[in-house]
Design a protein around this motif. Sequence first.
Motif, PDB file in Angstrom:
ATOM      1  N   TRP A 137      36.395  47.172  45.458  1.00  0.00           N
ATOM      2  CA  TRP A 137      37.519  46.281  45.804  1.00  0.00           C
ATOM      3  C   TRP A 137      38.166  45.724  44.536  1.00  0.00           C
ATOM      4  O   TRP A 137      37.461  45.340  43.602  1.00  0.00           O
ATOM      5  N   ILE A 138      39.465  45.659  44.520  1.00  0.00           N
ATOM      6  CA  ILE A 138      40.177  44.951  43.441  1.00  0.00           C
ATOM      7  C   ILE A 138      41.371  44.194  44.049  1.00  0.00           C
ATOM      8  O   ILE A 138      41.831  44.523  45.146  1.00  0.00           O
ATOM      9  N   GLU A 139      41.834  43.224  43.302  1.00  0.00           N
ATOM     10  CA  GLU A 139      43.061  42.514  43.697  1.00  0.00           C
ATOM     11  C   GLU A 139      43.851  42.281  42.411  1.00  0.00           C
ATOM     12  O   GLU A 139      43.999  41.152  41.950  1.00  0.00           O
ATOM     13  N   PRO A 140      44.353  43.365  41.810  1.00  0.00           N
ATOM     14  CA  PRO A 140      44.769  43.298  40.409  1.00  0.00           C
ATOM     15  C   PRO A 140      46.084  42.573  40.142  1.00  0.00           C
ATOM     16  O   PRO A 140      46.398  42.300  38.993  1.00  0.00           O
ATOM     17  N   GLU A 141      46.836  42.235  41.186  1.00  0.00           N
ATOM     18  CA  GLU A 141      48.124  41.552  40.946  1.00  0.00           C
ATOM     19  C   GLU A 141      47.973  40.040  40.890  1.00  0.00           C
ATOM     20  O   GLU A 141      48.976  39.341  40.783  1.00  0.00           O
ATOM     21  N   TRP A 188      42.540  47.993  47.561  1.00  0.00           N
ATOM     22  CA  TRP A 188      43.478  47.194  46.759  1.00  0.00           C
ATOM     23  C   TRP A 188      43.981  46.050  47.632  1.00  0.00           C
ATOM     24  O   TRP A 188      44.740  46.281  48.565  1.00  0.00           O
ATOM     25  N   ASP A 189      43.573  44.842  47.304  1.00  0.00           N
ATOM     26  CA  ASP A 189      43.886  43.684  48.143  1.00  0.00           C
ATOM     27  C   ASP A 189      45.038  42.884  47.536  1.00  0.00           C
ATOM     28  O   ASP A 189      45.384  43.050  46.350  1.00  0.00           O
ATOM     29  N   CYS A 190      45.598  41.998  48.307  1.00  0.00           N
ATOM     30  CA  CYS A 190      46.716  41.173  47.860  1.00  0.00           C
ATOM     31  C   CYS A 190      46.763  39.979  48.805  1.00  0.00           C
ATOM     32  O   CYS A 190      47.259  40.096  49.912  1.00  0.00           O
ATOM     33  N   PRO A 230      41.392  58.302  46.590  1.00  0.00           N
ATOM     34  CA  PRO A 230      41.855  57.627  47.809  1.00  0.00           C
ATOM     35  C   PRO A 230      41.865  56.110  47.618  1.00  0.00           C
ATOM     36  O   PRO A 230      41.004  55.570  46.914  1.00  0.00           O
ATOM     37  N   MET A 231      42.816  55.440  48.234  1.00  0.00           N
ATOM     38  CA  MET A 231      42.872  53.976  48.114  1.00  0.00           C
ATOM     39  C   MET A 231      43.270  53.370  49.457  1.00  0.00           C
ATOM     40  O   MET A 231      44.075  53.940  50.197  1.00  0.00           O
ATOM     41  N   MET A 232      42.696  52.196  49.725  1.00  0.00           N
ATOM     42  CA  MET A 232      43.058  51.455  50.937  1.00  0.00           C
ATOM     43  C   MET A 232      44.011  50.322  50.564  1.00  0.00           C
ATOM     44  O   MET A 232      43.745  49.562  49.640  1.00  0.00           O
ATOM     45  N   ASP A 291      32.890  45.093  48.127  1.00  0.00           N
ATOM     46  CA  ASP A 291      34.069  44.230  48.284  1.00  0.00           C
ATOM     47  C   ASP A 291      34.134  43.155  47.201  1.00  0.00           C
ATOM     48  O   ASP A 291      33.464  43.249  46.155  1.00  0.00           O
ATOM     49  N   ASP A 292      34.903  42.143  47.446  1.00  0.00           N
ATOM     50  CA  ASP A 292      35.172  41.024  46.532  1.00  0.00           C
ATOM     51  C   ASP A 292      33.869  40.365  46.051  1.00  0.00           C
ATOM     52  O   ASP A 292      32.896  40.316  46.791  1.00  0.00           O
ATOM     53  N   GLY A 293      33.906  39.848  44.806  1.00  0.00           N
ATOM     54  CA  GLY A 293      32.803  39.011  44.344  1.00  0.00           C
ATOM     55  C   GLY A 293      31.934  39.630  43.259  1.00  0.00           C
ATOM     56  O   GLY A 293      30.892  39.082  42.927  1.00  0.00           O
ATOM     57  N   TRP A 294      32.362  40.747  42.675  1.00  0.00           N
ATOM     58  CA  TRP A 294      31.486  41.445  41.706  1.00  0.00           C
ATOM     59  C   TRP A 294      31.835  41.157  40.250  1.00  0.00           C
ATOM     60  O   TRP A 294      31.192  41.674  39.345  1.00  0.00           O
ATOM     61  N   PHE A 295      32.819  40.302  39.993  1.00  0.00           N
ATOM     62  CA  PHE A 295      33.357  40.177  38.629  1.00  0.00           C
ATOM     63  C   PHE A 295      33.413  38.711  38.177  1.00  0.00           C
ATOM     64  O   PHE A 295      33.242  37.793  38.980  1.00  0.00           O
ATOM     65  N   GLY A 296      33.726  38.536  36.870  1.00  0.00           N
ATOM     66  CA  GLY A 296      33.899  37.206  36.289  1.00  0.00           C
ATOM     67  C   GLY A 296      32.600  36.710  35.678  1.00  0.00           C
ATOM     68  O   GLY A 296      31.554  36.740  36.335  1.00  0.00           O
ATOM     69  N   ASN A 297      32.665  36.262  34.418  1.00  0.00           N
ATOM     70  CA  ASN A 297      31.465  35.726  33.777  1.00  0.00           C
ATOM     71  C   ASN A 297      31.629  34.269  33.360  1.00  0.00           C
ATOM     72  O   ASN A 297      30.831  33.430  33.732  1.00  0.00           O
TER      73      ASN A 297
END
Length: 716
Positions: A392-396, A459-461, A503-505, A344-350
């Motif tokens: 998990w992504i929240e690309p928008e 895909w979260d929003c 597949p996507m949620m 889930d969320d929290g795997w990105f950003g440096n």
Amino acid sequence: MRLKAILSVCLLALSTVLYADELIQIRTDRIGLVLRAEKDGRLYQSYIGKRLNNDSDLQNLPKGTEAYLTHGMEDYLEPALEVRHNDANASLLLKYVSHTIQNIEPDVDETVITLRDDQYPVTVKLHYVTYAKENIIKTFSEISHEEKKPIKLERYASAMLHFSNSAYYLTEYSGDWIYEATMSSTPLNFGKKVLDSKLGTRANMFTPPMFIFLLDKEASENEGEVILGTLGWTGNFRFTFEVDNKKDLRVIAGINPYYSEYALPKGEVFRTPDFYFTYSDCGEGQASRNFHDWARKYQLKDGEKDRLTLLNNWESTYFDFDENKLVDLMGDAVKLGVDMFLLDDGWFGNKHPRHSDTQGLGDWEETHDKLPNGIQRLVDEAAKKNIKFGIWIEPEMVNPKSELYEKHKDWVIHLPNREEYYFRNQMVLDLSNPEVQDFVFGVVDGLMTKYPGIAYFKWDCNSPITNIYSPYLKDKQTHLYVDYVRGLYNVLERIKAKYPDLPMMLCSGGSGRIDYEALKYFTEFWASDDTDPVQRLFIQYGYSFFYPAKSMSAHVTTWNKDASIKFRTDVAMRGKLGFDIKLSDLSGDDLTYCQNAVKNYKRLRPAIMEGDLYRLVSPYSGPHAANQFVTKDKNKALVFAFDVYPAYGEKCLPVRLEGLDAEKQYRVEEINMMPGQSSSLEGNGMVYSGDYLMKVGLTLFTGNKLHSRIIEIQTE
Ligand code: DGJ
């Protein structure tokens, strides 16, 4: 030029002469909608309801009400369409020109009725697609014109339906984050009832675009006339129910016209979203089964395929994890026997690592500290363990504290001259801008290209559109709500074209964004962040009117520890099963129970995922709830029964089962029990006829608090 003008005058004159009395029956196996072009050239809705079988009877129907009413003419109530012409005149009178009926695929027909104004060159095409076997009608409109400059579309409904009954009752959905899909019913009297949303992205956080509408008297699962309607639009929608002075009712469904005046250039076609509805004269149960069958066959992504059980790390770690923790959790997934591990969320950003929801959103690179070997290590570990890996992504969206925001403020929806305000510390990217669409597509495409082993996306929003101003649209700001959603569909279409089997949620801080257009691209949706099994009984019940079990993700978590692991899992097994729990929180028996439950779930998929749903007892009706799935061949049924907080000494009567074959013999067996538990179900292990089970029933309920049962009913 003069010749062209003379020609078009002649054409208009000709079409006036050609107005005919035309009857158009739009029908499925059980539903009929009769439209009629009268001698005055206008199109009327003469009938809606149970299909009429004799064409000769259609002539006898009353004229009815004008089908797609426009602003500026004789009608005094809410119109379906309002346009401003180049000369600022806002009247529109649509007259029948022609219609076509085409078979698109077996059992699916499309009727297109063309209407035109004879004073202004505006054309409206009304489309009706009928799914014969599933008894679903899909309708939408196409608006175009030949005026010199763009015309302004002020409101543009997908559908308008008219009813003339003695009474009307509306069951509506409302809610909020963790209170999704709360149902309530109200009679409709004179005046308007509006259900709408203005949230832009997380469009149905407060109310999803679906309604249940009962004619003459309140309906039940198996009795009464009922219409179920829903709009396929992942943005602002509006349903208007207006009862007039004659007690007639019109229902108007479409994009919410709020701040959405749309300038339509000459020659372009404005296509409204699809409105889907079904009608049943035998209650809500059949209407829901119509939607489920149709969705699995025609609409939901991979509707007829299997789904992956999973273990998600969100509730067990939130943002606090590293590579080793995740690899350990993958081990838990293996122990449970599920198909996939979902990060889930929290795997990105440096520069701004995503250690909380305050930063990092938009910077889609693995955080080096947390994941020194990148996503690849996780994909490899999953492969070694023979499970799949999802992410998990929240690309928008973007956090203002991110590199993306620093580099591309012009991609962010924001007011240039005001202080920004945030919803969950974030802002929305401007999907009306094709460059932003490329970026959002690139989030999925980039990950898939780098790590082709990724097998699933969530895909979260998490934010509605805030600070509403598009740097891209400049003087066309009122296009933003519409163009945002169209931009989103462009992106999703590209993803589906390039990765058709991915597949996507669909998630939106719970289910803040569920509709059947989005579900063309998503195999399932996250029904709520509220995983308290008692609340979930209500939430899943609410969505079950429109959405089949396989589309509704339901995870076992630690919410409501008063409820046993069995109760929590039994509730989740009525949807698309997943876990979001640390195995270290479970006792040995709990784990054995879960492992067995996963095996049962996989074995019982044909009933839960492809079967017919019967809602036997509503959670709204008292301290118990039950539902039943029956396979299409009627050889197997599963009953899920829940006692929530029964009253002391309550008398529990048998509950009649449904949908079985009266002639067949069925063995009744309680399954999915805790290790060492024996069944207290009366008649457990016995054989009964379908007739008996449907007329006498089984005593499903007990006086125990937070008690659950799953009963397998199998032909001998
Ligand atoms: C909201 C979702 O509903 C949750 O399941 C989780 O993914 C969080 N977002 C992560 O930020």
